[in-house]
Design a protein around this motif. Structure first.
Motif, PDB file in Angstrom:
ATOM      1  N   LEU A  59      92.987  64.825  16.954  1.00  0.00           N
ATOM      2  CA  LEU A  59      94.055  65.889  16.616  1.00  0.00           C
ATOM      3  C   LEU A  59      94.430  66.715  17.655  1.00  0.00           C
ATOM      4  O   LEU A  59      95.528  67.291  17.679  1.00  0.00           O
ATOM      5  CB  LEU A  59      93.609  66.762  15.347  1.00  0.00           C
ATOM      6  CG  LEU A  59      93.990  66.145  13.939  1.00  0.00           C
ATOM      7  CD1 LEU A  59      93.320  66.752  12.834  1.00  0.00           C
ATOM      8  CD2 LEU A  59      95.403  66.032  13.769  1.00  0.00           C
ATOM      9  N   GLY A  60      93.614  66.797  18.670  1.00  0.00           N
ATOM     10  CA  GLY A  60      94.229  67.640  19.922  1.00  0.00           C
ATOM     11  C   GLY A  60      95.007  66.618  20.791  1.00  0.00           C
ATOM     12  O   GLY A  60      95.465  67.288  21.946  1.00  0.00           O
ATOM     13  N   ARG A  61      95.157  65.376  20.550  1.00  0.00           N
ATOM     14  CA  ARG A  61      96.059  64.379  21.031  1.00  0.00           C
ATOM     15  C   ARG A  61      95.821  64.428  22.455  1.00  0.00           C
ATOM     16  O   ARG A  61      96.574  64.294  23.215  1.00  0.00           O
ATOM     17  CB  ARG A  61      97.490  65.077  20.776  1.00  0.00           C
ATOM     18  CG  ARG A  61      98.038  65.091  19.233  1.00  0.00           C
ATOM     19  CD  ARG A  61      98.054  63.802  18.599  1.00  0.00           C
ATOM     20  NE  ARG A  61      98.908  63.015  19.264  1.00  0.00           N
ATOM     21  CZ  ARG A  61     100.237  63.221  18.966  1.00  0.00           C
ATOM     22  NH1 ARG A  61     100.737  64.063  18.166  1.00  0.00           N
ATOM     23  NH2 ARG A  61     100.995  62.472  19.810  1.00  0.00           N
ATOM     24  N   LEU A  77     101.420  68.803  27.786  1.00  0.00           N
ATOM     25  CA  LEU A  77     101.134  70.247  27.212  1.00  0.00           C
ATOM     26  C   LEU A  77      99.707  70.505  27.644  1.00  0.00           C
ATOM     27  O   LEU A  77      98.581  69.505  27.323  1.00  0.00           O
ATOM     28  CB  LEU A  77     101.090  69.981  25.555  1.00  0.00           C
ATOM     29  CG  LEU A  77     101.055  71.231  24.818  1.00  0.00           C
ATOM     30  CD1 LEU A  77     102.083  72.261  25.205  1.00  0.00           C
ATOM     31  CD2 LEU A  77     100.940  71.082  23.304  1.00  0.00           C
ATOM     32  N   HIS A 110      97.492  79.991  26.285  1.00  0.00           N
ATOM     33  CA  HIS A 110      97.777  79.594  24.745  1.00  0.00           C
ATOM     34  C   HIS A 110      96.310  79.202  24.170  1.00  0.00           C
ATOM     35  O   HIS A 110      95.408  78.775  24.873  1.00  0.00           O
ATOM     36  CB  HIS A 110      98.747  78.638  24.435  1.00  0.00           C
ATOM     37  CG  HIS A 110     100.062  79.116  24.918  1.00  0.00           C
ATOM     38  ND1 HIS A 110     100.958  79.663  23.945  1.00  0.00           N
ATOM     39  CD2 HIS A 110     100.695  79.261  26.051  1.00  0.00           C
ATOM     40  CE1 HIS A 110     102.103  80.016  24.415  1.00  0.00           C
ATOM     41  NE2 HIS A 110     102.010  79.965  25.875  1.00  0.00           N
ATOM     42  N   ALA A 111      96.369  79.530  22.833  1.00  0.00           N
ATOM     43  CA  ALA A 111      95.032  79.070  22.309  1.00  0.00           C
ATOM     44  C   ALA A 111      95.326  77.647  21.632  1.00  0.00           C
ATOM     45  O   ALA A 111      96.420  77.287  21.161  1.00  0.00           O
ATOM     46  CB  ALA A 111      94.747  80.142  21.110  1.00  0.00           C
ATOM     47  N   PHE A 112      94.323  76.652  21.831  1.00  0.00           N
ATOM     48  CA  PHE A 112      94.553  75.324  21.356  1.00  0.00           C
ATOM     49  C   PHE A 112      93.477  75.301  20.298  1.00  0.00           C
ATOM     50  O   PHE A 112      92.381  75.712  20.421  1.00  0.00           O
ATOM     51  CB  PHE A 112      94.130  74.492  22.436  1.00  0.00           C
ATOM     52  CG  PHE A 112      95.312  74.197  23.505  1.00  0.00           C
ATOM     53  CD1 PHE A 112      95.602  75.180  24.268  1.00  0.00           C
ATOM     54  CD2 PHE A 112      96.243  73.016  23.418  1.00  0.00           C
ATOM     55  CE1 PHE A 112      96.834  75.070  25.081  1.00  0.00           C
ATOM     56  CE2 PHE A 112      97.145  72.932  24.395  1.00  0.00           C
ATOM     57  CZ  PHE A 112      97.580  73.893  25.208  1.00  0.00           C
ATOM     58  N   GLY A 113      94.102  74.554  19.232  1.00  0.00           N
ATOM     59  CA  GLY A 113      92.971  74.224  18.151  1.00  0.00           C
ATOM     60  C   GLY A 113      92.657  75.558  17.170  1.00  0.00           C
ATOM     61  O   GLY A 113      91.660  75.330  16.399  1.00  0.00           O
ATOM     62  N   ALA A 114      93.364  76.480  17.236  1.00  0.00           N
ATOM     63  CA  ALA A 114      92.832  77.739  16.635  1.00  0.00           C
ATOM     64  C   ALA A 114      93.615  77.550  15.144  1.00  0.00           C
ATOM     65  O   ALA A 114      93.901  76.789  14.612  1.00  0.00           O
ATOM     66  CB  ALA A 114      93.459  79.012  17.229  1.00  0.00           C
ATOM     67  N   THR A 154      95.085  77.123  11.562  1.00  0.00           N
ATOM     68  CA  THR A 154      96.131  76.469  11.553  1.00  0.00           C
ATOM     69  C   THR A 154      96.472  76.468   9.847  1.00  0.00           C
ATOM     70  O   THR A 154      95.588  75.890   9.097  1.00  0.00           O
ATOM     71  CB  THR A 154      96.174  75.092  11.935  1.00  0.00           C
ATOM     72  OG1 THR A 154      96.063  74.936  13.168  1.00  0.00           O
ATOM     73  CG2 THR A 154      97.574  74.326  11.631  1.00  0.00           C
ATOM     74  N   VAL A 160     101.567  74.584   8.448  1.00  0.00           N
ATOM     75  CA  VAL A 160     101.929  73.730   9.433  1.00  0.00           C
ATOM     76  C   VAL A 160     100.805  72.627   9.513  1.00  0.00           C
ATOM     77  O   VAL A 160     101.178  71.748  10.432  1.00  0.00           O
ATOM     78  CB  VAL A 160     102.034  74.374  10.600  1.00  0.00           C
ATOM     79  CG1 VAL A 160     103.509  75.159  10.751  1.00  0.00           C
ATOM     80  CG2 VAL A 160     100.889  75.309  10.762  1.00  0.00           C
ATOM     81  N   GLU A 207     102.276  69.046   9.068  1.00  0.00           N
ATOM     82  CA  GLU A 207     102.907  68.518   9.931  1.00  0.00           C
ATOM     83  C   GLU A 207     102.143  67.932  11.243  1.00  0.00           C
ATOM     84  O   GLU A 207     102.615  67.294  11.834  1.00  0.00           O
ATOM     85  CB  GLU A 207     104.127  69.609  10.311  1.00  0.00           C
ATOM     86  CG  GLU A 207     105.115  69.996   9.330  1.00  0.00           C
ATOM     87  CD  GLU A 207     104.509  70.551   8.167  1.00  0.00           C
ATOM     88  OE1 GLU A 207     103.675  71.218   8.238  1.00  0.00           O
ATOM     89  OE2 GLU A 207     105.438  70.427   7.137  1.00  0.00           O
ATOM     90  N   LEU A 208     101.263  68.550  11.533  1.00  0.00           N
ATOM     91  CA  LEU A 208     100.338  68.133  12.760  1.00  0.00           C
ATOM     92  C   LEU A 208      99.858  66.877  12.527  1.00  0.00           C
ATOM     93  O   LEU A 208      99.935  65.914  13.199  1.00  0.00           O
ATOM     94  CB  LEU A 208      99.366  69.193  12.892  1.00  0.00           C
ATOM     95  CG  LEU A 208      99.721  70.520  13.505  1.00  0.00           C
ATOM     96  CD1 LEU A 208      98.066  71.484  13.763  1.00  0.00           C
ATOM     97  CD2 LEU A 208     100.004  70.305  14.848  1.00  0.00           C
ATOM     98  N   ARG A 216     102.698  64.063  12.832  1.00  0.00           N
ATOM     99  CA  ARG A 216     102.911  64.051  14.268  1.00  0.00           C
ATOM    100  C   ARG A 216     101.844  62.929  14.833  1.00  0.00           C
ATOM    101  O   ARG A 216     102.153  62.074  15.644  1.00  0.00           O
ATOM    102  CB  ARG A 216     102.809  65.343  15.059  1.00  0.00           C
ATOM    103  CG  ARG A 216     103.908  66.366  14.912  1.00  0.00           C
ATOM    104  CD  ARG A 216     105.179  66.017  15.278  1.00  0.00           C
ATOM    105  NE  ARG A 216     105.925  67.047  14.709  1.00  0.00           N
ATOM    106  CZ  ARG A 216     106.554  66.832  13.665  1.00  0.00           C
ATOM    107  NH1 ARG A 216     106.336  66.095  12.669  1.00  0.00           N
ATOM    108  NH2 ARG A 216     107.483  67.837  13.060  1.00  0.00           N
TER     109      ARG A 216
END
Lengths: 400, 612
Positions: free
Chosen positions: A95-97, A194, A202-206, A208, A212, A215-216, A219
């Motif tokens: 999910l972090g792609r 990214l 920026h914060a990643f994976g915080a 959610t 949204v 939608e992730l 994607r």
């Protein structure tokens, strides 16, 4: 340049050619040779990478996630219990792609303790958001490893390269090692779209919110949809440059086939042998090899198997309480074909825990499908109803 | 956090991954923490365990940096006689060493001995402080007196030492045998004290050769005359000429005498003096038997002494006590014990005419522990037996002798009462060593002399109106239970300390994962066969390289030695090198995870609560 090497080293060479920048791994049989070789390559300067020793597979994947998040090319390898320990982080990578590439040596899951091959370790990770590519030969292992990085970075998805314990990992074969310069042209340095940037944090994976999260997921699903075509393109380019392509699916002598065997991994090679022998005797037998398991090659499978009267799927795995996992998925993929084009699908569970899948075992599966097909044909000829599909997969080569 | 409130990205949909739409710079990781790491140097257990109060960890740290001269300097700040203690101290520091939980304690005595010998070899002389007008008189030049004299001289005082014997050193010179402490080693260390200006007046016994009031000419007096009175056997026949106090015997040998012993020497007692007597008699050619009323494990002698005595050929008869000394005129008719007789079988030659024939002994058995916690030996009725002996040496312990002191000096349980800085409460009279309530070892004596020096300095400075009386003694100690540190008293520690706290680090606070097991270097020894031939030093200590390797085994418990691991492990890269040495923590990024404190190999980082 041709070299004789075991499957594990074919992975190592693929990683070296791909110029992985961070390798984090924890040893586990039968994977260890992969990272031993990479550690040596890193130590003696042949590979300009940072090799991170960690205390568990969980940490190995965590290190790869951190590395990939900063925009570098990251690799790890594991097997069986190690892969299971990674499970939580596989989702983080998915999910972090993050376009991490990992080799997993298919090894049966304990207990009883086993180091021999079957596919339950990787198939247990089916829904973690990783592309899964299964290999048949050492050449395919090396090629797929390099392809895996390109695919991963094209669609921002992590890719798992899967090979059988010992039958590939520890078996030597001649492997053509492409020139570095040509691989560099095929696979340039990673350009992350990214990434972590200390100058613009920026914060990643915080957290959610429900607003949204879905939608992730969408994607991600769209990326998997694109991955089918992306892999085809990567494989095509590879074939143009190096003369070898594999496809998500390979149809082998399926023209006019009455029965098609469906396999993955090294069972495929043995099945090719059986198919060749049967064809030599004039029998209309073919083979479909499934290389890509995620995303599932639904379209190619429907193209390959519609119009085939009977299909025998050989599963070196088991979903307890249901059946062979490839067979399940193939049935689901083909279910909505019109009745005249929908094959009968028999599932066979074989070779668990590293048990040999010999030509005799494959022929046993084939004969069973031939008999059930004849019974069904007879019933149809007698105006009987179409046979009920809901039947259990058969375990072949097993003591009662 | 991706959300749907006003983010420009979201006008066109959700980004492919969960990434915050705004910068996180406003929420630095430092705001998460509720505990914070601080660098806080603590005290190593060896430092607290040292009766002298040496900064052992400090000199090990300097040695690790190859600063050998600084290490010697630090050692000489606290210890007047390192070459002596490196040899004869029973190193309680090593019993406290945290490394023992990993493999073996650091050979601290071996390192100290190497540094002490190097200090002699290089004639290193510590610088005295600014001279002071006061003079101090010291009675007795044993380890307590030497220590007090040394430290007072360094503090700037004019010091006179009064010694009854011909040469300074007390028990070091006249008690401990040459093979354990060569005379020249002691002489070199005494000369260092002399070089600081200390005046030694030998051959004068205060109260006999010199009136007590000579001391009144000094501004302060330190008395450390030691325990010289051997305890009596309290049995019939002990006045016979063939019965000698062990200390007497050792004194004669240490003066250079070689007394005729006869062939069979029996030593009564199980302490260190008994071992000294036995091993000395052995070197003078006698066959030696030690009689001890308890078992091997009950012996007060230090293990290494007993092991050496056994290796050199001293025989032991445990659970045995003398009941009567038999003179040559009255040989008992009892059959001697076979086993005991066998001890002396190997003797050949003509003995000098002995005064005693031997000892009639009794077997002992052990009963319920007495007040000292050790099993109480009681005679077994009807178990008497005879041990042949030409000479009997008694080593049953020694009592202090301070009859010459004024009667109003407070005494208790046979010792002079003193306070925490060894003042007697009688004017400017201080006391230390074995006449006070101290274990009878060289290290404790040295420690008490040093304490008294600080006490006298404080007393005289207070009297001169230079300081108040508010100094907190606990801050002067090496750990809450340790001895006084002169460095802490004077200041100017050559080792950088960050925010030190006077707490001892336990093994649990160290991180042994960062230390690979390394075997402890063993002292080199003269082969036992060669030792019996004379008084050559038996223990040869460590090679210099071995000693330096031992210093590298030191954990440096509690003190940051800039090993970098905190910096390496900090997951937030919040630790950086500080310009003045050490490290600093960027608390706006430190999230208080505690990894640095956990990884710190030596417990030099403390997690503290954030201010609420």
């Amino acid at each position: 340049m041709k070299k004789v090497m075991v499957g594990n080293h074919a992975v190592s060479w693929g990683v070296k050619l791909a110029r992985a920048e961070v390798i984090a791994a924890y040893p586990i049989t039968p994977q260890t040779q992969i990272v031993e070789e990479l550690a040596e390559m890193t130590a003696d300067g042949r590979l300009a990478a940072r090799f991170i020793k960690v205390e568990s597979e969980h940490s190995a994947m965590a290190a790869c996630i951190g590395a990939a998040a900063t925009g570098v090319r990251a690799f790890t390898a594991t097997s069986s219990q190690g892969l299971l320990l990674m499970h939580e982080l596989l989702h983080w990578a998915g999910l972090g792609r993050l376009p991490i590439v990992m080799a997993d040596i298919n090894r049966a899951v304990a207990p009883g303790w086993s180091i021999w091959t079957d596919q339950n370790d990787t198939l247990a990770q089916r829904d973690t958001g990783w592309v899964q590519l299964y290999c048949e030969t050492n050449q395919e292992v090396l090629d797929t490893t390099v392809q895996g990085f390109k695919l991963a970075e094209t669609v921002d998805l992590p890719v798992m390269i899967v090979l059988d314990a010992f039958f590939l990992s520890h078996t030597s074969e001649p492997v053509d090692v492409p020139d570095q310069a040509e691989v560099d042209a095929f696979l340039p340095r990673r350009e992350a779209r990214l990434k972590l940037d200390v100058h613009d944090p920026h914060a990643f994976g915080a957290l959610t919110t429900p607003a949204v999260y879905m939608e992730l997921r969408l994607r991600q699903q769209e990326a998997f949809d694109r991955a089918r075509e992306a892999f085809a393109a990567v494989d095509r380019e590879w074939a143009e440059r190096f003369g070898r392509g594999y496809g998500a699916l390979e149809s082998y002598r399926t023209e006019d086939a009455e029965i098609v065997l469906v396999t993955s991994g090294t069972i495929t090679s043995t099945t090719r042998h059986v198919v060749n022998e049967r064809r030599a005797r004039g029998e209309r037998i073919g083979l479909v090899k499934v290389k890509m398991f995620r995303p599932f090659p639904t379209g190619p499978l429907r193209d390959a198997l519609s119009h085939v009267p009977a299909v025998a799927v050989l599963d070196r795995n088991i979903s307890p309480g249901h059946g062979g996992i490839f067979a399940e998925e193939i049935r689901a993929a083909l279910y909505d074909l019109p009745p005249g084009r929908r094959p009968r699908i028999d599932g066979y569970v074989v070779g668990l825990g590293g048990r040999d899948v010999t030509p005799a075992v494959i022929e046993d599966c084939l004969e069973r499908t031939r008999r059930s097909q004849a019974e069904a044909a007879a019933a149809a000829a007698n105006g009987g109803a179409e046979r009920e599909i809901a039947r259990e997969d058969i375990w072949v080569g097993v003591k009662p | 956090m991706p959300d749907d409130r006003g983010s420009p990205d979201l006008a066109h949909g959700v980004p492919p991954v969960a990434v915050s739409s705004t910068s996180t710079r406003v929420n630095l990781t430092g705001s998460w923490k509720y505990i914070r790491p601080v660098y806080q140097d603590k005290v190593a257990p060896c430092n607290q365990g040292c009766p002298v109060g040496i900064d052992i960890e400090g000199y090990m740290n300097l040695l690790r940096e190859d600063r050998i001269e600084d290490a010697i300097g630090l050692l000489l700040r606290e210890n007047a006689l390192p070459a002596v203690t490196g040899r004869v101290c029973y190193h309680p520091c090593e019993n406290a060493c945290n490394r023992a939980w990993l493999d073996d304690a650091v050979s601290i005595h071996g390192v100290e001995r190497m540094l002490g010998d190097l200090a002699i070899e290089q004639r290193i002389l510590p610088e005295p402080e600014t001279p002071r007008p006061e003079t101090v008189g010291i009675v007795g030049s044993g380890p307590a007196g030497l220590s007090c004299a040394y430290h007072l001289a360094r503090l700037g005082y004019t010091v006179t030492v009064y010694e009854a014997e011909a040469e300074p050193g007390g028990i070091l010179r006249y008690g401990i045998p040459e093979y354990r402490l060569p005379k020249d080693v002691l002489a070199h260390e005494v000369n260092r004290i002399r070089a600081l200006g200390v005046d030694f007046r030998c051959g004068v016994q205060v109260g006999r050769d010199l009136p007590l009031n000579v001391l009144e000419s000094h501004d302060a007096v330190f008395v450390a005359t030691g325990a010289r009175r051997g305890r009596a056997l309290g049995i019939e026949g002990e006045d016979l000429p063939g019965v000698r106090a062990g200390l007497d015997f050792l004194r004669e040998v240490n003066r250079g005498g070689r007394p005729a012993l006869g062939h069979r020497v029996v030593v009564v007692g199980g302490g260190n003096t008994a071992m000294d007597c036995a091993r000395t008699a052995l070197r003078l050619g006698a066959e030696v038997l030690v009689l001890y009323r308890r078992g091997r494990e009950g012996m007060p002698a230090h293990d290494e002494e007993v092991e050496d005595a056994l290796r050199e050929g001293v025989r032991f008869e445990f659970l045995a006590a003398p009941v009567r000394v038999e003179s040559t005129e009255r040989v008992p008719d009892r059959e001697p014990l076979e086993a005991i007789e066998a001890t002396f079988d190997r003797f050949e030659g003509e003995p000098p005419a002995p005064h005693v024939a031997g000892l009639t002994c009794t077997r002992m058995r052990l009963e319920e522990p007495d007040r000292s916690g050790r099993p109480r030996p009681v005679p077994v009725e009807g178990s008497e037996f005879f041990v042949a002996a030409d000479l009997v040496l008694t080593a049953l312990g020694e009592d202090p002798d301070f009859d010459f002191l004024p009667e109003d000096v407070e005494r208790a349980s046979g010792v002079v009462r003193v306070n925490a800085l060894n003042a007697t409460g009688h004017g400017a009279l201080f006391a230390g060593g074995d006449i006070t309530d101290e274990p009878h070892t060289v290290a404790f004596a040295l420690g008490s002399g040093k304490r008294a020096a600080v006490g006298i300095d404080r007393y005289l400075r207070f009297r001169a109106g230079e300081i108040g009386d508010g100094a907190d003694l606990s801050e002067l100690r090496q750990g809450p239970k340790g001895n006084i540190s002169v460095t802490r008293w004077v200041g100017g520690d050559p080792v950088r300390r960050t925010d030190p706290v006077n707490r001892v680090v336990t093994f649990q606070e160290t991180n042994p994962a960062h230390f690979a097991p390394v075997a402890r270097a063993a002292d080199r020894h003269l082969p036992p066969g060669e030792r019996r031939l004379g008084f050559r030093e038996a223990n040869l200590g460590l090679e210099r390289e071995q000693a330096l390797a031992e210093a590298r085994r030191c954990f440096n418990c509690g003190v940051c030695n800039e090993c970098e691991l905190c910096l390496v492990f900090c997951p937030d890269l919040a630790i950086s090198r500080s310009a003045g040495g050490g490290y600093e923590i960027a608390y706006e990024y430190c999230k208080g995870c505690g990894v640095c404190a956990t990884e710190c190999p030596r417990g030099a980082i403390t997690m503290t609560r954030e201010g609420l």
